[in-house]
Design a protein around this motif. Structure first.
Motif, short mmCIF file in Angstrom:
data_model
loop_
_atom_site.label_atom_id
_atom_site.label_comp_id
_atom_site.label_asym_id
_atom_site.label_seq_id
_atom_site.Cartn_x
_atom_site.Cartn_y
_atom_site.Cartn_z
N LYS A 297 6.56 -8.99 6.65
CA LYS A 297 5.55 -9.87 6.04
C LYS A 297 4.18 -9.20 6.06
CE LYS A 297 5.03 -12.28 10.45
NZ LYS A 297 5.17 -13.55 11.15
N ALA A 298 3.26 -9.83 5.33
CA ALA A 298 1.89 -9.32 5.27
C ALA A 298 0.93 -10.49 5.11
CB ALA A 298 1.72 -8.36 4.11
N VAL B 198 8.67 -8.66 -3.06
CA VAL B 198 8.08 -9.86 -2.46
C VAL B 198 9.06 -11.02 -2.61
CG1 VAL B 198 6.22 -11.56 -2.64
CG2 VAL B 198 5.70 -9.12 -2.78
N ALA B 199 9.39 -11.66 -1.48
CA ALA B 199 10.30 -12.81 -1.49
C ALA B 199 9.52 -14.10 -1.74
CB ALA B 199 11.05 -12.90 -0.16
N ILE C 116 2.43 -13.23 2.69
CA ILE C 116 3.50 -12.67 1.88
C ILE C 116 4.70 -12.39 2.77
CG2 ILE C 116 4.14 -10.76 0.37
CD1 ILE C 116 1.04 -10.26 0.09
N VAL C 117 5.89 -12.78 2.30
CA VAL C 117 7.14 -12.46 2.99
C VAL C 117 7.87 -11.47 2.09
CG1 VAL C 117 9.34 -13.35 3.84
CG2 VAL C 117 7.26 -14.70 4.13
N PHE C 118 8.33 -10.37 2.69
CA PHE C 118 9.03 -9.34 1.92
C PHE C 118 10.53 -9.59 1.93
CE2 PHE C 118 5.34 -6.84 3.71
CZ PHE C 118 4.60 -6.90 2.54
N LYS C 119 11.19 -9.12 0.88
CA LYS C 119 12.65 -9.20 0.82
C LYS C 119 13.21 -8.29 1.90
CE LYS C 119 12.85 -10.25 -4.09
NZ LYS C 119 13.20 -9.74 -5.44
N ALA D 164 1.35 -1.14 -4.62
CA ALA D 164 1.78 -2.13 -5.61
C ALA D 164 1.19 -3.51 -5.29
CB ALA D 164 3.31 -2.22 -5.66
N ILE D 165 1.04 -3.81 -4.01
CA ILE D 165 0.41 -5.07 -3.61
C ILE D 165 -1.05 -5.07 -4.05
CG2 ILE D 165 -0.31 -6.47 -1.63
CD1 ILE D 165 2.19 -5.32 -0.15
N ARG D 166 -1.76 -3.98 -3.75
CA ARG D 166 -3.17 -3.87 -4.15
C ARG D 166 -3.29 -3.94 -5.67
NH1 ARG D 166 -5.58 0.07 -6.32
NH2 ARG D 166 -4.02 1.58 -5.68
#
Length: 181
Positions: free
Chosen positions: A23-24, A50-51, A64-67, A76-78
């Motif tokens: 996560k982030a 991103v989940a 953010i929760v990642f798969k 890619a997030i930025r």
């Protein structure tokens, strides 16, 4: 000598596989209303790894929760946030670590991504840990300046591996993320 080299390579491969980000927490800048928050939320949800995304409008924070078992592309997030018309004011990545040795100005590969640790003491990361990305475009300019003064390595200015990084086994011009704990 061959045995030592094999042990070092095996140890490095184990190190590279000994952490997974789950996560982030992303803080965005430039938001003025709920519509702004919605634009970032939608942009982040379209990032392939991103989940889910939950926004805290009051604090301009996106959780953010990642798969599971997917590589996380920090740029890619930025880029998703910037494509929505805003900037990243902070990014913290949380993951599970298994005895990952860190030290100040040391490069570590985590899940195929190279991280350069700044302003940290020698330690071994185990369990759930959070890394704060301190590269340009991930923190305010003032904070970046503070961290860039903490190292003499050239990679801090470009985000690309320079000759200073090669000693840690990083390929020239590879993407390097600068982090602290």
């Amino acid at each position: 000598m061959k045995k030592l080299l094999i042990l070092l390579i095996a140890g490095f491969m184990t190190l590279a596989a000994s952490a997974q980000f789950s996560k982030a927490s992303l803080q965005a800048t430039g938001l003025t209303c709920a519509m702004c928050s919605n634009a970032i939320n939608k942009a982040l949800q379209e990032v392939p790894f991103v989940a889910s995304v939950k926004s805290d409008i009051k604090n301009s924070v996106f959780n953010i929760v990642f798969k599971e078992n997917e590589s996380v592309d920090i740029d890619a997030i930025r880029q998703a946030v910037e494509d929505a018309g805003f900037s990243v004011g902070g990014l913290k990545l949380t993951g599970q670590f298994e005895q990952v040795a860190i030290a100040n100005d040391k490069h570590i590969e985590v899940g195929g991504t190279t991280f350069h640790f700044l302003d940290v003491k020698q330690a071994s990361l185990s369990g759930e840990q959070t890394l704060t990305v301190v590269d340009k475009n991930f923190v305010p300019a003032r904070q970046f300046k503070k961290f860039s003064n903490a190292t003499k390595m050239a990679c801090i200015q470009t985000g690309k591996a320079a000759t200073c990084c090669v000693k840690d086994g990083v390929k020239q011009n590879a993407r390097v993320y600068h982090v602290t704990i």
